[in-house]
Design a protein around this motif. Sequence first.
Motif, PDB file in Angstrom:
ATOM      1  N   SER A  80       1.075  -0.887   0.181  1.00 30.80           N
ATOM      2  CA  SER A  80      -0.017   0.013  -0.721  1.00 30.80           C
ATOM      3  C   SER A  80       1.098   1.217  -0.375  1.00 30.80           C
ATOM      4  N   HIS A  81       2.136   1.009  -0.071  1.00 34.49           N
ATOM      5  CA  HIS A  81       2.737   2.186  -0.417  1.00 34.49           C
ATOM      6  C   HIS A  81       3.070   3.467   1.129  1.00 34.49           C
ATOM      7  N   SER A  82       3.086   2.108   2.174  1.00 34.77           N
ATOM      8  CA  SER A  82       2.994   3.006   3.294  1.00 34.77           C
ATOM      9  C   SER A  82       3.825   2.362   4.438  1.00 34.77           C
ATOM     10  N   ALA A  83       4.241   2.727   5.406  1.00 39.17           N
ATOM     11  CA  ALA A  83       5.059   2.230   6.693  1.00 39.17           C
ATOM     12  C   ALA A  83       4.940   2.030   7.818  1.00 39.17           C
ATOM     13  N   LEU A  84       4.579   0.823   7.844  1.00 40.32           N
ATOM     14  CA  LEU A  84       4.532   0.313  10.111  1.00 40.32           C
ATOM     15  C   LEU A  84       5.972   0.575  10.523  1.00 40.32           C
ATOM     16  N   VAL A  85       5.768   1.218  11.447  1.00 36.95           N
ATOM     17  CA  VAL A  85       6.457   1.407  12.795  1.00 36.95           C
ATOM     18  C   VAL A  85       5.727   0.735  13.870  1.00 36.95           C
ATOM     19  N   LEU A  86       6.850   0.612  14.434  1.00 38.68           N
ATOM     20  CA  LEU A  86       6.304  -0.664  15.821  1.00 38.68           C
ATOM     21  C   LEU A  86       7.161   0.615  17.028  1.00 38.68           C
ATOM     22  N   THR A  87       6.210   1.260  18.129  1.00 40.03           N
ATOM     23  CA  THR A  87       7.078   2.569  19.321  1.00 40.03           C
ATOM     24  C   THR A  87       6.540   1.379  20.113  1.00 40.03           C
ATOM     25  N   GLY A  88       7.450   3.110  21.214  1.00 38.91           N
ATOM     26  CA  GLY A  88       7.487   2.093  22.818  1.00 38.91           C
ATOM     27  C   GLY A  88       7.636   1.164  22.526  1.00 38.91           C
ATOM     28  N   VAL A  89       8.327  -0.146  22.104  1.00 35.01           N
ATOM     29  CA  VAL A  89       9.112  -1.926  22.571  1.00 35.01           C
ATOM     30  C   VAL A  89       9.730  -1.074  23.768  1.00 35.01           C
ATOM     31  N   ALA A  94      10.501  -6.335  23.525  1.00 36.48           N
ATOM     32  CA  ALA A  94      11.030  -6.010  23.214  1.00 36.48           C
ATOM     33  C   ALA A  94      12.730  -6.892  22.911  1.00 36.48           C
ATOM     34  N   ARG A  95      12.641  -8.112  24.207  1.00 37.48           N
ATOM     35  CA  ARG A  95      13.415  -8.964  23.790  1.00 37.48           C
ATOM     36  C   ARG A  95      13.075  -9.891  22.677  1.00 37.48           C
ATOM     37  N   VAL A  96      11.967 -10.446  22.742  1.00 39.56           N
ATOM     38  CA  VAL A  96      11.596 -11.028  21.761  1.00 39.56           C
ATOM     39  C   VAL A  96      12.057 -10.189  20.034  1.00 39.56           C
ATOM     40  N   THR A 105      14.048  -5.707   9.787  1.00 37.85           N
ATOM     41  CA  THR A 105      12.930  -5.615   8.564  1.00 37.85           C
ATOM     42  C   THR A 105      11.539  -4.847   8.521  1.00 37.85           C
ATOM     43  N   ILE A 106      11.543  -4.381   9.842  1.00 34.64           N
ATOM     44  CA  ILE A 106      10.286  -3.617  10.408  1.00 34.64           C
ATOM     45  C   ILE A 106      11.232  -2.198  11.592  1.00 34.64           C
ATOM     46  N   ASP A 107      10.563  -1.052  11.108  1.00 37.30           N
ATOM     47  CA  ASP A 107      11.421  -0.514  12.215  1.00 37.30           C
ATOM     48  C   ASP A 107      10.726  -0.500  13.597  1.00 37.30           C
ATOM     49  N   CYS A 108      11.432  -0.814  14.273  1.00 43.12           N
ATOM     50  CA  CYS A 108      11.348  -0.516  15.972  1.00 43.12           C
ATOM     51  C   CYS A 108      11.756   0.360  16.807  1.00 43.12           C
ATOM     52  N   ARG A 109      11.043   0.786  17.638  1.00 35.98           N
ATOM     53  CA  ARG A 109      11.682   1.918  18.099  1.00 35.98           C
ATOM     54  C   ARG A 109      11.365   1.218  20.108  1.00 35.98           C
ATOM     55  N   PHE A 110      12.651   1.658  19.923  1.00 32.32           N
ATOM     56  CA  PHE A 110      12.614   0.797  21.308  1.00 32.32           C
ATOM     57  C   PHE A 110      12.782   1.618  22.223  1.00 32.32           C
ATOM     58  N   VAL A 111      12.366   1.660  23.848  1.00 38.63           N
ATOM     59  CA  VAL A 111      12.448   2.516  25.142  1.00 38.63           C
ATOM     60  C   VAL A 111      13.819   1.921  25.481  1.00 38.63           C
ATOM     61  N   ASP A 112      14.268   2.979  25.940  1.00 36.57           N
ATOM     62  CA  ASP A 112      15.216   3.449  26.759  1.00 36.57           C
ATOM     63  C   ASP A 112      14.716   2.556  28.287  1.00 36.57           C
ATOM     64  N   GLY A 125      11.438   8.465  26.309  1.00 38.47           N
ATOM     65  CA  GLY A 125      12.726   7.670  26.599  1.00 38.47           C
ATOM     66  C   GLY A 125      12.981   7.052  24.793  1.00 38.47           C
ATOM     67  N   VAL A 126      11.904   6.596  23.999  1.00 42.32           N
ATOM     68  CA  VAL A 126      11.541   6.280  22.486  1.00 42.32           C
ATOM     69  C   VAL A 126      13.307   6.297  22.111  1.00 42.32           C
ATOM     70  N   ALA A 127      14.078   5.589  21.333  1.00 39.58           N
ATOM     71  CA  ALA A 127      15.077   6.343  20.905  1.00 39.58           C
ATOM     72  C   ALA A 127      15.131   4.525  19.704  1.00 39.58           C
ATOM     73  N   GLU A 128      16.125   4.963  18.911  1.00 41.77           N
ATOM     74  CA  GLU A 128      16.400   4.271  18.161  1.00 41.77           C
ATOM     75  C   GLU A 128      17.450   3.091  18.304  1.00 41.77           C
TER      76      GLU A 128
END
Length: 141
Positions: A80-89, A94-96, A105-112, A125-128
């Motif tokens: 669909s020409h859109s992006a999937l972002v997982l935030t607040g992981v 996060a471990r999984v 593969t997928i843009d994941c924004r992990f919480v510090d 504290g969200v940071a890549e």
Amino acid sequence: MITIATTPAGSRPGMAPAERVTVNVRGELDIDSTATIEPTLAALARAGLGELRLDLGALAFCDTSGINLFLRLHRICARSHSALVLTGVRGQPARVLRLVRLHHTIDCRFVDPASARFGAPHGAGVAELPRVSTWTGTTRP
């Protein structure tokens, strides 16, 4: 449980302003809950939005059903020409995600973890994190 919020996300050339849809996923993401929420999330992914964000900040547990859901949504979004972002992981999800290297593969924004430990507001504290794992060995970090 899911909560859906729509916010502007800018525009793409030749198209009306795209939207960012944020879906807050809470509780546990297992085979039962995945089957319940997948139709709604897949419909959002097919809508051709600019960005579909899944906020996993309140997600306590994720198994392989959740991982497979993320991969299916990623494929639908790509078509669909859109992006999937997982935030607040954070936490077990996060471990999984790191274990199966889904963040490659997928843009994941992990919480510090440091900011979460000291009670920082959600999202502060969200940071890549680096895409290359620094842990090596045969036991859990």
